[in-house]
Design an enzyme around this catalytic site. Sequence first.
Site, short mmCIF file in Angstrom:
data_model
loop_
_atom_site.label_atom_id
_atom_site.label_comp_id
_atom_site.label_asym_id
_atom_site.label_seq_id
_atom_site.Cartn_x
_atom_site.Cartn_y
_atom_site.Cartn_z
N LYS A 285 84.97 30.59 62.95
CA LYS A 285 84.14 31.74 62.70
C LYS A 285 84.43 32.99 63.28
O LYS A 285 84.93 32.82 64.62
CB LYS A 285 82.68 31.60 62.76
CG LYS A 285 81.84 30.69 61.91
CD LYS A 285 82.14 31.09 60.36
CE LYS A 285 81.05 32.24 60.05
NZ LYS A 285 79.72 32.29 60.24
N GLU A 292 76.77 44.27 62.67
CA GLU A 292 75.44 43.80 62.36
C GLU A 292 74.39 44.47 63.07
O GLU A 292 73.15 44.72 63.13
CB GLU A 292 75.40 42.36 62.09
CG GLU A 292 76.25 41.97 61.13
CD GLU A 292 76.54 40.30 61.04
OE1 GLU A 292 76.28 39.52 60.47
OE2 GLU A 292 76.91 39.63 62.48
#
Length: 472
Positions: A285, A292
Site C-alpha cells: 500500500k 485525506e
Amino acid sequence: MSRLWGGRFASAQDPHFLSFQNSLGFDRRLWREDIAGSAAWARALEGAGVLSKGEREKLERALDELGRELARDAHAFDGAPDEDVHSFVERKLGERVGDLAKKLHTGRSRNDQVATDLKLWLKGALYRLDANCTELMAALVALAERSVDVALPGYTHLQRAQPISAAHHALAYVEMLARDRERLADACDRLDACPLGSGALAGTAWPIDRAKLADDLGFTRGPTRNSLDAVADRDHAIEAVFAATLVCTHLSRLAEDWIFFATQEAGFLELSEDVSTGSSLMPQKKNPDALELVRGKCGRVLGHLVGLVTTLKGLPLAYDKDLQEDKEALFDALDTAAACLAVTALAVRGARWRAERCAAAAASSYQNSTDLADLLVAAGVPFRSAHERAGAAVRRALELGCELEALPAAERARLVPELAALDLARELSTARVLARRAVVGGTAPSAVRAELKRWNKELALHAAQAPVTTPR
Ligand code: ARG
C-alpha cells in the site's frame, strides 16, 4: 490563585469552577498583543494626566522587559496561577514595578482589552495565512508550468466530459486561492478599528485621546464608534474563520480530485512518497494520507465556524463570558488552515503526472463528440440537429466498440456525410479538441499559457510588494 476582582467577595470560588473558567491555557497566545496594548494604554493614560511621564516610562520599560523574558522562556507560563493572560501580564508587571502596576488598569476593562488583543493578533494571523496561500499558489503555478501539454479527462457528474489540460486543472485552484486572499485582506481591513477605550461597555471615564491611541496601535480605521458594539463584536473572528473555512473547502476539493487521480483506477497522478504512508498490514500500500487529512480537517474548521456563530447568535449586549469561547475556535481554525495549506503545497511540489495514462484517458469515452457536432455546425448543420447526429454516431461507435474517429468509412458516409472531406482522426484528436478552446478562460494550451504568464507576473509583483495586511 491570582484574581483581579477579589474585593467584593467574602469567600473563595470553588476550585472546579476556577479551573473551568481559566483561559490562560489558550489565551496566553495573546501575550505579545496584551503587552503592546498595555504599553499603548500607558501612553494614553499619560496623555490623559493619569500617569506621570516617569511612571509611564517605568511601566513601558517593565513591559518591554517582560516581553523579552516571555520571548526567551518557553516555560514562563508553567504553573502560573492567573485566570487569563491579562491577569498574568499585570501580575508579572507588579513583580517588576510594585504598586505602580496597579495603576495601569485605570479606565480599562478586560473587555476592551481582550477585544483589542484579539484584533491585533488576527491582523498578524491573517497576514501569515495570506503568505501560506501565496506559497501554495506558487507551487500550483509551477506544477501548471510543467503540465500545459498533459491532457486529462475533464469531468462533470464524475463522468468523462471533455479533455482539459492538466495545467488548466491546477490553475482552477489558483483562482480559488486568489479569491481567498482577497477575502483575507477584506476581513483584515474591516476589523482595523481599535476597541481600546471602550471600557467595560460604556466608554472610559478618563479623557483618553482614542484617535491617537488607535493610531499608536496601528489601527488604520481609527477608534471603534460604539462602546457596546466594540466589546461585544466578534464579527472579525467569524469572518476570519469563514475565510479559513473557504480556504479549507478549496483544499478539500483539490484533495478529493487528487485522491481520485492517484487511484489505480484513474492512475493519472503519482504522489511523492514524502506525503504518503504505507499500511501496517498490506505491504504494497501507498496511501494518500496527506490529502485525506486535508479533506478531513476541512470538516473540523467548518465545525469551528458553526460553533462560533452559534455561540454569538443569542448573546445580549454587551460583553458576556460566552465570548471567551471565541479563542480556541479561532486559533485552531487558523492553525489548521495554515497547516493544510503548507501540506498541500508539499504534495503539489512532489506530484508527477503519468502523462501516458492521462493521454489515453483523455482520448477515450467520446469526449470529442461535442467537437464532432461542432464540425457539422461548421458544415452548415444547425446545432440541435448536429447534436442529435453526433449522438447517433456515438451510439453506433459504442455498438462497434470503437472511437468516433475510427468509425468505418461506410458508417461515416451514412452518419456524417458532410464531413467526407475531413481528416477526422486529426480533427477529433485531443490536441485539436484542446486547441479549439482558445477563448479567454479556456483550456487550449495558448489560453493556459496566457494565464500562466499573468499568474507568474502577479506572483512576482506580490513578492516584490508591501504586504496586503500588516505583519506582526
Ligand atoms: N478571558 C476573557 C475573555 O477571553 C477576558 C475578558 C474577561 N472579562 C470579564 N469581565 N470577565 O473573554
